[in-house]
Design an enzyme around this catalytic site. Structure first.
Site, PDB file in Angstrom:
ATOM      1  N   TRP A   1       2.085   0.047  -3.492  1.00 12.76           N
ATOM      2  CA  TRP A   1       1.424   1.325  -3.207  1.00 12.76           C
ATOM      3  C   TRP A   1       2.438   2.455  -3.172  1.00 12.76           C
ATOM      4  O   TRP A   1       2.174   3.552  -3.655  1.00 12.76           O
ATOM      5  CB  TRP A   1       0.620   1.242  -1.916  1.00 12.76           C
ATOM      6  CG  TRP A   1      -0.502   0.253  -2.017  1.00 12.76           C
ATOM      7  CD1 TRP A   1      -0.690  -0.856  -1.260  1.00 12.76           C
ATOM      8  CD2 TRP A   1      -1.591   0.285  -2.961  1.00 12.76           C
ATOM      9  NE1 TRP A   1      -1.816  -1.524  -1.668  1.00 12.76           N
ATOM     10  CE2 TRP A   1      -2.384  -0.843  -2.706  1.00 12.76           C
ATOM     11  CE3 TRP A   1      -1.955   1.146  -3.992  1.00 12.76           C
ATOM     12  CZ2 TRP A   1      -3.531  -1.134  -3.446  1.00 12.76           C
ATOM     13  CZ3 TRP A   1      -3.104   0.863  -4.730  1.00 12.76           C
ATOM     14  CH2 TRP A   1      -3.876  -0.261  -4.453  1.00 12.76           C
TER      15      TRP A   1
ATOM     16  N   ASP B   1       1.786   6.899   4.045  1.00  9.92           N
ATOM     17  CA  ASP B   1       0.519   6.237   3.728  1.00  9.92           C
ATOM     18  C   ASP B   1       0.326   5.158   4.798  1.00  9.92           C
ATOM     19  O   ASP B   1       1.071   4.187   4.866  1.00  9.92           O
ATOM     20  CB  ASP B   1       0.609   5.623   2.335  1.00  9.92           C
ATOM     21  CG  ASP B   1      -0.587   4.740   1.970  1.00  9.92           C
ATOM     22  OD1 ASP B   1      -1.481   4.552   2.816  1.00  9.92           O
ATOM     23  OD2 ASP B   1      -0.611   4.239   0.830  1.00  9.92           O
TER      24      ASP B   1
ATOM     25  N   LYS C   1      -9.452   0.066   4.941  1.00  9.94           N
ATOM     26  CA  LYS C   1      -8.686  -1.074   5.437  1.00  9.94           C
ATOM     27  C   LYS C   1      -9.010  -1.324   6.921  1.00  9.94           C
ATOM     28  O   LYS C   1      -9.434  -2.395   7.286  1.00  9.94           O
ATOM     29  CB  LYS C   1      -7.182  -0.855   5.250  1.00  9.94           C
ATOM     30  CG  LYS C   1      -6.779  -0.508   3.822  1.00  9.94           C
ATOM     31  CD  LYS C   1      -6.976  -1.686   2.856  1.00  9.94           C
ATOM     32  CE  LYS C   1      -7.081  -1.268   1.409  1.00  9.94           C
ATOM     33  NZ  LYS C   1      -5.867  -0.792   0.790  1.00  9.94           N
TER      34      LYS C   1
HETATM   35  C1  LIG Z   1      -5.505  -0.176  -0.416  1.00 10.97           C
HETATM   36  C2  LIG Z   1      -4.343   0.723  -0.314  1.00 10.97           C
HETATM   37  C3  LIG Z   1      -4.204   1.846  -1.142  1.00 10.97           C
HETATM   38  C4  LIG Z   1      -5.175   2.180  -2.257  1.00 10.97           C
HETATM   39  O1  LIG Z   1      -6.343   2.690  -1.769  1.00 10.97           O
HETATM   40  P1  LIG Z   1      -7.448   3.300  -2.747  1.00 10.97           P
HETATM   41  O2  LIG Z   1      -8.355   3.974  -1.785  1.00 10.97           O
HETATM   42  O3  LIG Z   1      -8.058   2.157  -3.482  1.00 10.97           O
HETATM   43  O4  LIG Z   1      -6.752   4.245  -3.648  1.00 10.97           O
HETATM   44  C5  LIG Z   1      -3.108   2.654  -0.950  1.00 10.97           C
HETATM   45  N1  LIG Z   1      -2.198   2.387  -0.017  1.00 10.97           N
HETATM   46  C6  LIG Z   1      -2.299   1.321   0.800  1.00 10.97           C
HETATM   47  C7  LIG Z   1      -1.254   1.074   1.830  1.00 10.97           C
HETATM   48  C8  LIG Z   1      -3.372   0.459   0.667  1.00 10.97           C
HETATM   49  O5  LIG Z   1      -3.465  -0.610   1.469  1.00 10.97           O
END
Ligand SMILES: *Cc1c(COP(=O)(O)O)cnc(C)c1O
Length: 360
Positions: free
Chosen positions: A101, A171, A195
């Protein structure tokens, strides 16, 4: 069939209380004669849902008044573009690459400026968090970027990087609200909600006010400008109303549970049950260096792909679902987010013990 133990990395398990409340509200939300899916995002009823959700997350996290909370339609990956477009005033940013990511975010940032890699753990398949206490931060970096909890590899920053005065952008998708957050250490803390918080299609961004400006990359689409959404109170467009509503229920649930300090204790307890077993088992092994272990995503292997497949299949038949590792790394991964009850982890470990016994 009742509920299974869902170890999915995302979209992921939500609290049963929340699902039941949503079910109760679905046909007729609080006597207004329609569901949240059917009402105007500019109605009084929805206004109350949005304002309450914001007030509750502010209270839970302890968000200072110079930070805004934005509810942004779309996925976390949208922000991989929006962040450099809004923040790269000098055209430079530093990225710490601890998994896919972070790497995707870094690749996207390269389209808008000079995105440097200042640390990486790719040399050991992202199985650790590099020492970030004294990195070569670029003098003109507009921000330093991390992925705080690496969903796929199961690592977590236990100490935030020393950014030497630069703004930290994190993130937090897979650790959002799993423990207290010291927001003042971040310029931006953001994440996709699917998540650990709610249904997919929504990003929550906590952003320091001075980072919201008109001085952005001139190509930035209006929908990706933080100022657009900040000025409109997250209502420039029709937001993901239903996801905001469910997130609001989850915030109420978190408050009733005792808040983020209590969640942290619960999450640490759950993770310890699983890691202790992995450390003692002769069949299953964790894949991450101990001091970098995530308490949300726990990857593990047997070292034998056929045995992994057998375990995943038998686990599924016994009500432990979505335990297969990410398609790029294989093995197993148990995501044990806030809403996974402790009993789910205890039962999983009992099942693993029985499997180990039976397959010696
Ligand atoms: C799942 C995830 C993403 C991607 O998320 P999307 O909403 O599908 O773009 C980005 N960063 C992390 C840490 C993730 O777990």
């Amino acid at each position: 069939m009742g509920r299974v133990y869902n170890f999915s990395a995302g979209p992921a398990v939500l609290p049963e209380e929340v699902i039941k409340q949503a079910q109760e509200d679905l046909f007729d939300y609080k006597g207004c004669g329609m569901s949240v899916m059917e009402m105007s995002h500019r109605s009084k009823v929805f206004d109350e849902i949005l304002n309450t959700a914001e007030a509750d997350i502010r209270e839970l996290v302890g968000i200072p008044s110079n930070y805004k909370v934005l509810f942004l339609t779309g996925s976390c990956s949208h922000q991989f573009s929006a962040i450099p477009m809004n923040l790269m005033k000098h055209g430079v940013a530093d990225y710490i690459i601890t998994g896919q990511w972070a790497k995707k975010a870094w690749k996207e940032a390269q389209r808008y400026g000079q995105a440097n890699v200042i640390a990486s753990s790719e040399d050991k398949t992202f199985s650790y968090i590099p020492d970030c206490s004294d990195l070569d931060i670029s003098p003109d970096a507009d921000y330093v970027y991390i992925c705080e909890n690496n969903t796929i590899y199961g690592t977590k920053f236990k100490t935030l990087p020393n950014t030497k005065g630069k703004d930290l952008v994190a993130d937090m998708s897979s650790c959002f609200l799993s423990e207290p957050i010291d927001i003042e250490k971040y310029g931006i803390a953001y994440g996709g909600v699917q998540k650990n918080i709610g249904p997919a299609g929504l990003v929550i961004m906590i952003i320091r006010e001075d980072l919201i400006t008109e001085d952005v990359n001139p190509q930035t689409p209006v929908m990706l400008q933080f100022k657009t959404q900040a000025d409109a109170g997250s209502l420039y467009n029709t937001p993901n109303c239903f996801s905001i509503y469910i997130c609001g229920l989850v915030f109420k649930w978190l408050k009733a549970m005792g808040g983020l300090e209590v969640m942290k204790q619960r999450n640490e307890e759950k993770a310890k049950i699983l890691y202790d077993y992995l450390d003692s088992s002769e069949m299953f092994k964790g894949t991450v260096e101990k001091d970098s272990r995530s308490i949300m995503n726990v990857p593990f292997i047997t070292g034998n792909a056929d045995l992994d497949a057998k375990f995943i299949a038998e686990a599924g038949k016994n009500g432990f679902v979505n335990i297969k590792g990410h398609r790029t790394v294989g093995g197993m991964r148990a995501s044990i987010y806030n809403a996974m009850p402790k009993q789910g982890v205890i039962d999983l470990v009992d099942f693993m013990k029985a499997f180990e016994e039976a397959n010696r």
